[in-house]
Design an enzyme around this catalytic site. Structure first.
Site, PDB file in Angstrom:
ATOM      1  N   THR A 181       0.881  -1.165   0.000  1.00 36.85           N
ATOM      2  CA  THR A 181       0.000   0.000   0.000  1.00 36.85           C
ATOM      3  C   THR A 181       0.912   1.207   0.000  1.00 36.85           C
ATOM      4  O   THR A 181       2.078   1.091   0.357  1.00 36.85           O
ATOM      5  CB  THR A 181      -0.807   0.012   1.332  1.00 36.85           C
ATOM      6  OG1 THR A 181      -1.677  -1.102   1.357  1.00 36.85           O
ATOM      7  CG2 THR A 181      -1.607   1.271   1.539  1.00 36.85           C
ATOM      8  N   ASP A 212      -8.117  -2.166   5.486  1.00 37.94           N
ATOM      9  CA  ASP A 212      -8.104  -1.021   6.394  1.00 37.94           C
ATOM     10  C   ASP A 212      -7.954   0.308   5.642  1.00 37.94           C
ATOM     11  O   ASP A 212      -8.408   1.350   6.114  1.00 37.94           O
ATOM     12  CB  ASP A 212      -6.964  -1.172   7.409  1.00 37.94           C
ATOM     13  CG  ASP A 212      -5.601  -1.367   6.731  1.00 37.94           C
ATOM     14  OD1 ASP A 212      -5.557  -1.891   5.595  1.00 37.94           O
ATOM     15  OD2 ASP A 212      -4.585  -1.002   7.348  1.00 37.94           O
TER      16      ASP A 212
HETATM   17  N1  ASP Z   1      -3.345  -2.648   4.320  1.00 39.92           N
HETATM   18  C1  ASP Z   1      -3.637  -3.208   3.033  1.00 39.92           C
HETATM   19  C2  ASP Z   1      -4.888  -4.046   3.125  1.00 39.92           C
HETATM   20  O1  ASP Z   1      -5.047  -4.758   4.096  1.00 39.92           O
HETATM   21  C3  ASP Z   1      -2.581  -4.051   2.450  1.00 39.92           C
HETATM   22  C4  ASP Z   1      -1.176  -3.692   2.760  1.00 39.92           C
HETATM   23  O2  ASP Z   1      -0.877  -2.578   3.119  1.00 39.92           O
HETATM   24  O3  ASP Z   1      -0.292  -4.535   2.637  1.00 39.92           O
HETATM   25  O4  ASP Z   1      -5.621  -4.049   2.175  1.00 39.92           O
END
Ligand code: ASP
Length: 343
Positions: A181, A212
């Site tokens: 992300t 999230d």
């Molecule tokens: N936080 C992101 C999600 O859970 C994925 C990530 O940051 O790796 O969709």
């Protein structure tokens, strides 16, 4: 107050651009959104926007949200297909509607209404990685794993090797599941703050899964009187502790950004009890990170696992710095990769 911008380690160019824009007088939210748009456009980032890894069905579904400190307004989009600039669309939700979050087909219809171009976000590389994952994920379905390494596309092989997965592999576990992300937050000379988080989410997720990133309070939060906090990594863990909101509240009650960030990681440790999510020593086997920026300009980036890095820009320029972390990976070969399992 010197201008400061913080982001996840895939955001070096994002912090550079956002810092320059804020320095020139641009609004902090506009600046960080323009910064992360660079990463949404980048086909080589397999975790955000165009080029992101798809869901189980092969569709890239993106999540994004923005929050503007001075007005305390926010907007988000979730489970959105075919729109590259999800962060900009999230900002449009904030600016042009009375709502905070649009999802799925409704978010896509909203993008159409605003004239956002529709495009297939699945690149050839991401499609090949997804196809390989389908072939190796189970011995109980009709897909067959490749017979030898020579049968695997070199780009795909490199991707799986980096995650210590055999080409014909053990199934992907939480520890090496590709995630990623970009979160980016900025503060200007008047100490106004804003932040943004944008992602293609967990690779190979169940269609419709929302992480999230687009959830205010989980993937990001800012209180212009206190500071901002945002996350990358396993969204399911972050959502349950509403960590970005909690991080800002901890700073409100006197913790430094570093203390607050460490407390968020400790909370996740305390609340992670399922054996499949723990390693042999009872530690969470997944990655999660927080990026905190206080009204004072003090900042911190903390990671469940290290060593790992983040991006930062101030009057001394844009650079990559080391995160603080709770646990150290024994496997030093992972150094330099996202500890949350990404490239
Ligand atoms: N936080 C992101 C999600 O859970 C994925 C990530 O940051 O790796 O969709």
């Amino acid at each position: 107050m010197p201008v400061k911008v913080i982001a996840s380690d895939n955001g070096l160019e994002a912090v550079r651009l956002a810092h320059d824009l804020i320095q020139q007088g641009e609004d902090t939210l506009e600046a960080v959104v323009r910064g992360v748009t660079l990463v949404e456009d980048d086909p080589n980032d397999l975790t955000v926007g165009y080029g992101g890894l798809p869901n189980e069905a092969g569709d890239v579904e993106v999540d994004a949200a923005v929050m503007h400190g001075p007005t305390h307004r926010a907007g988000g989009v979730a489970a959105l297909k075919n729109i590259k600039h999800a962060a900009r669309l999230a900002m449009k939700v904030m600016e042009t509607t009375d709502h905070s979050l649009l999802a799925g087909d409704g978010a896509l219809e909203f993008a159409r209404t605003l004239g956002f171009p529709e495009e297939n976000l699945l690149t050839e590389k991401a499609r090949k990685i997804w196809l390989h994952w389908k072939r190796i994920r189970s011995r109980n379905d009709s897909w067959q794993a490749p017979k030898s390494e020579e049968d695997v596309d070199p780009e795909v092989l490199e991707f799986f090797r980096k995650r210590k997965l055999n080409y014909a592999g053990e199934p992907i576990s939480e520890q090496n599941r590709p995630t990623g992300t970009i979160h980016c937050a900025g503060i200007n000379s008047a100490s106004d703050l804003s932040c943004v988080t944008t992602t293609s989410g967990l690779a190979f997720k169940v269609p419709g899964r929302v992480g999230d990133s687009p959830l205010i309070g989980a993937g990001l939060y800012v209180d212009n009187e206190i500071g901002s906090c945002g996350s990358t990594g396993r969204g399911e863990a972050n959502i349950r502790d509403v960590c970005s909101f909690a991080g800002v509240e901890l700073m409100r009650h006197g913790m430094s950004p570093l203390e607050a960030g460490r407390e968020l990681l400790q909370r996740i440790c305390r609340h992670t009890t399922e054996p499949r999510l723990l390693d042999g020593e009872g530690r969470p086997n997944f990655g999660v990170r927080f990026y905190l920026l206080a009204k004072s300009g003090e900042h911190a980036a903390v990671s469940m696992w290290g060593p790992t890095k983040y991006a930062f820009a101030d009057e001394n320029g844009a650079r990559i710095e080391q995160c603080d972390y709770l646990f150290e990976r024994q496997d030093k070969k992972r150094t330099g990769e996202h500890t949350d399992g990404t490239r």
